[in-house]
Design a protein around this motif. Structure first.
Motif, short mmCIF file in Angstrom:
data_model
loop_
_atom_site.label_atom_id
_atom_site.label_comp_id
_atom_site.label_asym_id
_atom_site.label_seq_id
_atom_site.Cartn_x
_atom_site.Cartn_y
_atom_site.Cartn_z
N VAL A 108 -15.58 -17.28 37.15
CA VAL A 108 -16.11 -17.25 38.51
C VAL A 108 -14.98 -17.44 39.53
CG1 VAL A 108 -17.65 -18.41 40.14
CG2 VAL A 108 -18.38 -18.03 37.78
N LEU A 109 -14.10 -18.41 39.31
CA LEU A 109 -13.02 -18.67 40.25
C LEU A 109 -12.03 -17.51 40.31
CD1 LEU A 109 -12.29 -22.45 39.52
CD2 LEU A 109 -13.56 -21.47 41.44
N THR A 110 -11.78 -16.88 39.18
CA THR A 110 -10.84 -15.76 39.15
C THR A 110 -11.36 -14.58 39.95
OG1 THR A 110 -10.02 -16.43 36.98
CG2 THR A 110 -9.60 -14.16 37.66
N ILE A 111 -12.62 -14.22 39.73
CA ILE A 111 -13.19 -13.09 40.47
C ILE A 111 -13.28 -13.41 41.95
CG2 ILE A 111 -15.26 -11.68 40.74
CD1 ILE A 111 -15.76 -11.99 37.76
N PHE A 112 -13.72 -14.61 42.30
CA PHE A 112 -13.89 -14.97 43.71
C PHE A 112 -12.54 -15.02 44.43
CE2 PHE A 112 -14.18 -18.29 47.01
CZ PHE A 112 -15.13 -17.69 47.83
N GLY A 113 -11.55 -15.71 43.85
CA GLY A 113 -10.26 -15.87 44.50
C GLY A 113 -9.53 -14.56 44.68
N SER A 143 -1.97 -5.35 43.36
CA SER A 143 -2.02 -4.85 41.99
C SER A 143 -2.17 -5.99 40.99
CB SER A 143 -0.75 -4.05 41.68
OG SER A 143 -0.76 -3.56 40.37
N LEU A 144 -1.49 -7.09 41.25
CA LEU A 144 -1.64 -8.28 40.41
C LEU A 144 -3.06 -8.84 40.48
CD1 LEU A 144 -0.40 -10.55 38.65
CD2 LEU A 144 0.27 -11.67 40.79
N ALA A 145 -3.64 -8.87 41.69
CA ALA A 145 -5.00 -9.38 41.84
C ALA A 145 -6.01 -8.49 41.10
CB ALA A 145 -5.36 -9.46 43.33
N ILE A 146 -5.80 -7.18 41.14
CA ILE A 146 -6.70 -6.27 40.42
C ILE A 146 -6.62 -6.51 38.92
CG2 ILE A 146 -7.10 -3.84 39.88
CD1 ILE A 146 -6.25 -3.19 42.74
N SER A 147 -5.42 -6.69 38.40
CA SER A 147 -5.28 -6.96 36.97
C SER A 147 -5.94 -8.28 36.58
CB SER A 147 -3.80 -6.97 36.58
OG SER A 147 -3.12 -8.05 37.21
N ASP A 148 -5.87 -9.29 37.45
CA ASP A 148 -6.53 -10.56 37.15
C ASP A 148 -8.05 -10.43 37.18
OD1 ASP A 148 -4.16 -11.93 36.82
OD2 ASP A 148 -4.01 -12.52 38.91
N ILE A 149 -8.58 -9.62 38.11
CA ILE A 149 -10.02 -9.38 38.13
C ILE A 149 -10.48 -8.67 36.86
CG2 ILE A 149 -11.84 -8.08 39.31
CD1 ILE A 149 -10.42 -8.64 41.93
N TRP A 189 -11.26 -5.88 22.43
CA TRP A 189 -10.93 -7.08 23.19
C TRP A 189 -9.44 -7.40 23.10
CZ3 TRP A 189 -10.01 -12.15 20.83
CH2 TRP A 189 -9.72 -13.13 21.79
N GLN A 190 -8.86 -7.27 21.91
CA GLN A 190 -7.44 -7.54 21.75
C GLN A 190 -6.59 -6.58 22.57
OE1 GLN A 190 -6.78 -7.48 17.47
NE2 GLN A 190 -6.76 -9.72 17.42
N CYS A 191 -6.95 -5.30 22.57
CA CYS A 191 -6.18 -4.32 23.34
C CYS A 191 -6.28 -4.59 24.84
CB CYS A 191 -6.68 -2.91 23.02
SG CYS A 191 -6.31 -2.36 21.35
N MET A 192 -7.49 -4.90 25.33
CA MET A 192 -7.67 -5.19 26.75
C MET A 192 -6.92 -6.47 27.14
SD MET A 192 -9.42 -2.75 28.16
CE MET A 192 -8.43 -1.70 27.07
N ASP A 193 -6.94 -7.45 26.27
CA ASP A 193 -6.26 -8.71 26.55
C ASP A 193 -4.75 -8.49 26.69
OD1 ASP A 193 -6.85 -11.40 27.05
OD2 ASP A 193 -6.06 -11.98 25.10
N ILE A 194 -4.18 -7.72 25.78
CA ILE A 194 -2.74 -7.42 25.84
C ILE A 194 -2.43 -6.53 27.04
CG2 ILE A 194 -0.84 -6.33 24.61
CD1 ILE A 194 -2.30 -7.10 21.99
N PHE A 195 -3.31 -5.59 27.32
CA PHE A 195 -3.08 -4.64 28.41
C PHE A 195 -3.00 -5.34 29.76
CE2 PHE A 195 -5.38 -1.60 31.39
CZ PHE A 195 -4.21 -0.98 31.79
N PHE A 196 -4.00 -6.17 30.08
CA PHE A 196 -4.03 -6.80 31.40
C PHE A 196 -3.01 -7.93 31.51
CE2 PHE A 196 -8.57 -5.32 31.06
CZ PHE A 196 -8.38 -4.21 31.88
N GLY A 197 -2.73 -8.62 30.41
CA GLY A 197 -1.68 -9.62 30.45
C GLY A 197 -0.31 -9.01 30.70
N THR A 198 -0.04 -7.90 30.04
CA THR A 198 1.23 -7.20 30.26
C THR A 198 1.30 -6.63 31.67
OG1 THR A 198 1.27 -6.62 27.90
CG2 THR A 198 2.73 -5.40 29.36
N ALA A 199 0.18 -6.12 32.17
CA ALA A 199 0.16 -5.60 33.54
C ALA A 199 0.45 -6.70 34.56
CB ALA A 199 -1.19 -4.95 33.83
#
Length: 364
Positions: free
Chosen positions: A35-40, A64-70, A102-112
């Motif tokens: 919730v805090l990540t999406i809101f912030g 771009s960083l905020a979009i990857s965190d969302i 899930w593993q691919c998405m986790d690595i993808f957004f963390g690397t981004a």
């Protein structure tokens, strides 16, 4: 009877979810981070879209960083929230292709995320080491090219997870991710900010502290703190992954859950850091909340006005003569009543006057 009981116990399946207090607390903590990540980060994007003074080249990388965190909060954290309630050593809820996704998405957004931070460090390096040529070097088109490279790089690193499973089972892919997604970008950022620190001190002594230059230095310090928090949140995860490859008993399950939660915590800390350390974002957030509050107050006043109008209209039957001509009826009736009262007063005065002119005869 004993035979049936033994067969039933043999065929009973293990529970899908483990509702121990520690697992429930972990799931609640992950839900709060979502919730805090999406809101912030949504507030960061809304501020960038609303206020023109935030539409700078440096803020392109922050958006771009905020979009990857969302996207981490939407496509990564919910899976981990479910896994918090399961035994990871015997997972039967998220498995197969879903677990691989899930593993691919986790690595993808963390690397981004870390590549966007590396791009921000390069942008700040050019702005401080070459402030006069910065507008000509870092244009909008070049900034977009850098962002495209960061996201394509993250796609390549995460898609390599889909290759032969032997690479993953023997730890080759884990070492590759550690180097490509953490080691090399971290060394690049350390080099950029070390260069920024040296040049900033040298130029501060030479040209003094002008307003624009001071703003650039403060922005560099802000991004440096963001990177420091990123390292604090991600380094334990990568260390635990490398340690687990060499030793399967490197850490207990509870430690792994805490480390993974710390990794996700970084996605909701970036907007907080912008608010505390960056005056421009702090002012923009305040203006945005003031504007939203004004709109809510206007909406509330309009709704109260509408309710009052409807209540007045509903006091008389709709479509009747009295409802359509209520104002005319009331005004005409009041005029008639006032005219009648005047006539009665005049008649009383006339009768009294007549009595005085023609008095009645008296009898002795």
């Amino acid at each position: 009877m004993e035979m049936n009981i033994s067969n039933d116990s043999a065929t009973a399946l293990p529970p899908l979810f483990h509702t121990e207090p520690w697992n429930i607390a972990g799931a609640v903590a992950v839900g709060l981070v979502i919730v805090l990540t999406i809101f912030g980060n949504a507030i960061v994007c809304a501020s960038f879209y609303t206020f023109r003074d935030l539409r700078t080249i440096c803020n392109y990388f922050i958006i771009s960083l905020a979009i990857s965190d969302i996207l981490v909060a939407i496509l990564g954290m919910p899976f981990w929230l479910i896994l918090q309630l399961t035994d990871l050593s015997n997972n039967s809820v998220i498995k197969g292709e879903l677990y691989l996704f899930w593993q691919c998405m986790d690595i993808f957004f963390g690397t981004a995320s870390i590549m966007n931070l590396a791009a921000v460090s390069a942008d700040r390096h050019i702005a401080i080491t070459a402030p006069y040529s910065y507008p000509y070097v870092m244009t909008s088109s070049r900034a977009l090219l850098i962002l495209c490279f960061a996201w394509i790089y993250a796609v390549i690193v995460s898609s390599l997870r889909l290759l032969d499973n032997k690479w993953t089972q023997h730890g080759g892919y884990q070492y590759f991710v550690f180097i490509a997604s953490f080691g090399l970008p971290l060394l690049f950022m350390i080099a950029m900010y070390a260069r920024i620190y040296i040049v900033a001190r040298r130029q501060a002594r030479r040209i003094g502290r002008s307003r624009n230059y001071t703003t650039d230095v403060k922005a560099a310090k802000t991004i440096a703190v963001v990177i420091g928090v990123f390292v604090f949140c991600w380094a334990p995860f990568f260390v635990s992954v490398i340690g687990y490859i060499n030793n399967r008993n490197f850490y207990p399950l509870i430690i792994y859950k805490c480390v993974k939660w710390l990794e996700y915590l970084n996605s909701c800390l970036n907007p907080i850091l912008y608010t505390c350390l960056n005056k421009t974002y702090r002012r923009a957030f305040r203006r945005l909340f003031t504007r939203w509050r004004g709109r809510l107050e206007r909406t509330r006043e309009e709704s109260l006005t509408t309710i009052g109008t409807l209540s007045r209209r509903l006091t008389l039957p709709r479509g009747s003569i009295f409802a359509s001509q209520g104002g005319t009826f009331s005004s005409s009736s009041s005029k008639e009543l006032s005219n009648g009262e005047c006539r009665r007063k005049l008649s009383r005065k006339g009768s009294r006057k007549g009595k005085m002119e023609n008095p009645p005869p008296t009898f002795i």
